[in-house]
Write a protein that holds these residues in place. Structure first.
Motif, mmCIF file in Angstrom:
data_model
loop_
_atom_site.group_PDB
_atom_site.id
_atom_site.type_symbol
_atom_site.label_atom_id
_atom_site.label_comp_id
_atom_site.label_asym_id
_atom_site.label_seq_id
_atom_site.Cartn_x
_atom_site.Cartn_y
_atom_site.Cartn_z
ATOM 1 N N UNK A 1 0.856 -1.197 0.000
ATOM 2 C CA UNK A 1 0.000 0.000 0.000
ATOM 3 C C UNK A 1 0.881 1.232 0.000
ATOM 4 N N UNK A 2 0.334 2.335 -0.518
ATOM 5 C CA UNK A 2 0.998 3.627 -0.434
ATOM 6 C C UNK A 2 0.182 4.554 0.449
ATOM 7 N N UNK A 3 0.814 5.644 0.878
ATOM 8 C CA UNK A 3 0.229 6.463 1.943
ATOM 9 C C UNK A 3 -0.646 7.607 1.459
ATOM 10 N N UNK A 4 -0.589 7.945 0.177
ATOM 11 C CA UNK A 4 -1.271 9.145 -0.305
ATOM 12 C C UNK A 4 -2.747 8.883 -0.599
ATOM 13 N N UNK A 5 -3.493 9.956 -0.809
ATOM 14 C CA UNK A 5 -4.931 9.849 -1.050
ATOM 15 C C UNK A 5 -5.229 9.188 -2.392
ATOM 16 N N UNK A 6 -4.346 9.416 -3.370
ATOM 17 C CA UNK A 6 -4.547 8.866 -4.713
ATOM 18 C C UNK A 6 -3.366 7.996 -5.102
ATOM 19 N N UNK A 7 -3.613 7.052 -5.981
ATOM 20 C CA UNK A 7 -2.532 6.208 -6.496
ATOM 21 C C UNK A 7 -1.546 7.050 -7.312
ATOM 22 N N UNK A 8 -0.326 6.534 -7.449
ATOM 23 C CA UNK A 8 0.677 7.200 -8.282
ATOM 24 C C UNK A 8 1.012 6.287 -9.454
ATOM 25 N N UNK B 1 -3.498 3.147 1.124
ATOM 26 C CA UNK B 1 -3.859 2.527 2.403
ATOM 27 C C UNK B 1 -5.372 2.556 2.595
ATOM 28 N N UNK B 2 -5.997 3.672 2.198
ATOM 29 C CA UNK B 2 -7.456 3.768 2.337
ATOM 30 C C UNK B 2 -8.168 2.718 1.495
ATOM 31 N N UNK B 3 -7.694 2.525 0.263
ATOM 32 C CA UNK B 3 -8.292 1.493 -0.584
ATOM 33 C C UNK B 3 -8.157 0.120 0.060
ATOM 34 N N UNK B 4 -7.065 -0.064 0.785
ATOM 35 C CA UNK B 4 -6.812 -1.354 1.442
ATOM 36 C C UNK B 4 -7.498 -1.462 2.797
ATOM 37 N N UNK B 5 -8.311 -0.463 3.144
ATOM 38 C CA UNK B 5 -9.104 -0.533 4.364
ATOM 39 C C UNK B 5 -8.480 0.084 5.590
ATOM 40 N N UNK B 6 -7.352 0.808 5.425
ATOM 41 C CA UNK B 6 -6.680 1.460 6.554
ATOM 42 C C UNK B 6 -6.745 2.967 6.327
ATOM 43 N N UNK B 7 -7.431 3.674 7.203
ATOM 44 C CA UNK B 7 -7.731 5.087 6.984
ATOM 45 C C UNK B 7 -6.546 5.971 7.374
ATOM 46 N N UNK B 8 -5.525 5.978 6.528
ATOM 47 C CA UNK B 8 -4.349 6.818 6.721
ATOM 48 C C UNK B 8 -4.015 7.505 5.403
#
Length: 299
Positions: A202-209, A217-224
Motif C-alpha cells: 500500500x501507499x500512503x497518499x490519497x490517490x494512487x501514483x 492505504x485507504x483502498x486497502x481498508x486502513x484510513x491513513x
C-alpha cells in the motif's frame, strides 16, 4: 562566494544521510536539472543521526550563501527523538520542494501478500512483526508505521522498529528477513518493486501514483493519508538578497520540464513553499510529529 578552477560559482548540496537514500536522490537530481549560467553544483554526503549531524555542520557555515542542505520530515522527526545542539531555528529555511508517498514493502517471498494480510497478522500478534525504515522513528518512515498501527487499533510500541540510514542499508535487511516489513519512501525502491524483488502492499497518499501498482492505504481498508516531503535549508546569517537568489533559483527550477520529469519518474509531487510560509510549515510539522509519536520516543 566559492569558485571552481573553471571560474564558475560552485554551489554545494549537503546530503545528511547515506548515499542512495531519498535525500541523496533529491540532491543529485537537483544538481542535474539546475541550469544556471556560470554555476556548478555538487553534492557532499554527511550522514548521521537522521540528519542531525548535517544540521550541526550547516549551522557552523554562518553567512555562506553557496551551501544548502537537503532535508525533510526525517530531520524534523530526528530532532524530536535525538538530542541535538542545534535546531531548525539556528539555520535559514529556503524552500519546500516536493512531497513523496510512503509505501509498505515486504520481500517477494513474504507470506503477507496484501495489506489485509499485514493488518490481520499485526492485530493478532502486535509484537510478532518487525518493522524498519530509513528514518528515525519520528521521521516519515517511523511515523507512517505509527499512524498505520493507530488506524487499526494496534499499539505501535509493541512491535520493533529499526532505523537505517537510508534505503541502501534498509533493503538488505528486508531481503534477508532481518526485518519483516519496511515503511519507506517510494522513490528509493522503484527498481526493486518493478523487478519483483519486493512487493508493495500500500501507499500512503490519497490517490494512487502512476509509477507503482499498489493500492492506497485507504483502498486497502486502513484510513491513513500521509506524505513525506523534502526541502532545503541554508546556513544562518545569509542576507535577504542571498535568500532571494535561492528562492528564485528554486521557483525557476519548478517551472522547467526537466524537473517536472524528475518528479514524475520518482513518484513525487511538486509542493513549493518558500520564506515565512515554509518556516511556518516546518513549525507545524514539528508539532504534528510531537503529537503523533508515543511519549516513550521523545528525546
Amino acid at each position: 562566494m566559492f569558485s571552481g578552477s573553471d571560474g564558475n560559482e560552485r554551489i554545494r548540496f549537503v546530503v545528511p544521510s547515506d548515499a542512495g537514500g531519498g535525500y541523496d536522490l533529491t540532491a543529485r537530481n537537483l544538481t542535474q536539472t539546475l541550469t544556471t549560467t556560470n554555476t556548478d553544483y555538487d553534492v557532499v554526503v554527511l550522514p548521521g543521526s537522521g540528519g542531525v549531524v548535517g544540521l550541526g555542520r550547516l549551522a557552523l557555515e554562518v553567512g555562506n550563501p553557496d551551501l544548502a542542505m537537503v532535508m525533510g520530515l526525517g530531520l524534523i522527526g530526528a530532532l524530536e527523538t535525538t538530542a541535538s545542539d542545534f535546531s531548525i531555528t539556528d539555520v535559514t529555511p529556503v524552500a519546500k520542494l516536493l512531497e513523496e508517498p510512503e509505501v509498505v514493502l515486504v520481500p517477494a517471498n513474504s507470506p503477507l501478500r496484501t495489506m489485509s494480510d499485514l493488518v490481520a497478522a499485526w492485530q493478532q500478534n502486535p509484537s510478532g512483526l518487525s518493522f524498519a525504515g530509513g528514518s528515525a522513528e519520528g521521521g516519515p518512515d517511523g511515523l507512517f508505521r505509527v499512524l498505520l498501527a493507530r488506524a487499526i487499533g494496534v499499539d505501535a510500541t509493541a512491535s520493533d522498529y529499526r532505523q537505517f540510514e537510508g534505503g541502501g542499508q534498509l533493503l538488505p535487511a528486508l531481503l534477508t528477513g532481518e526485518v519483516d516489513v519496511a515503511t519507506t519512501g517510494v522513490s528509493e525502491y522503484l527498481d526493486q518493486i518493478a523487478a519483483g524483488t519486493v512487493r508493495a502492499l500500500a501507499i500512503s497518499t490519497a490517490d494512487r501514483v502512476p509509477v507503482i501498482d499498489a493500492p492506497t492505504a485507504r483502498e486497502a481498508g486502513v484510513d491513513v493519508v500521509f506524505a513525506n516531503w523534502r526541502g532545503l535549508l541554508a546556513p544562518p546569517g545569509i542576507t535577504g538578497e542571498q535568500l532571494d537568489v535561492w528562492t528564485e533559483r528554486i521557483r525557476n527550477l519548478d517551472k522547467t520540464a526537466a524537473w517536472q520529469d524528475v518528479l514524475t519518474r520518482n513518484g513525487w509531487r511538486s509542493s513549493i513553499l518558500t520564506g515565512d510560509e515554509f518556516a511556518q510549515f516546518i513549525s507545524e510539522q514539528a508539532a504534528f510529529v510531537h503529537e503523533s509519536l508515543p511519549a516513550s520516543t521523545h528525546s
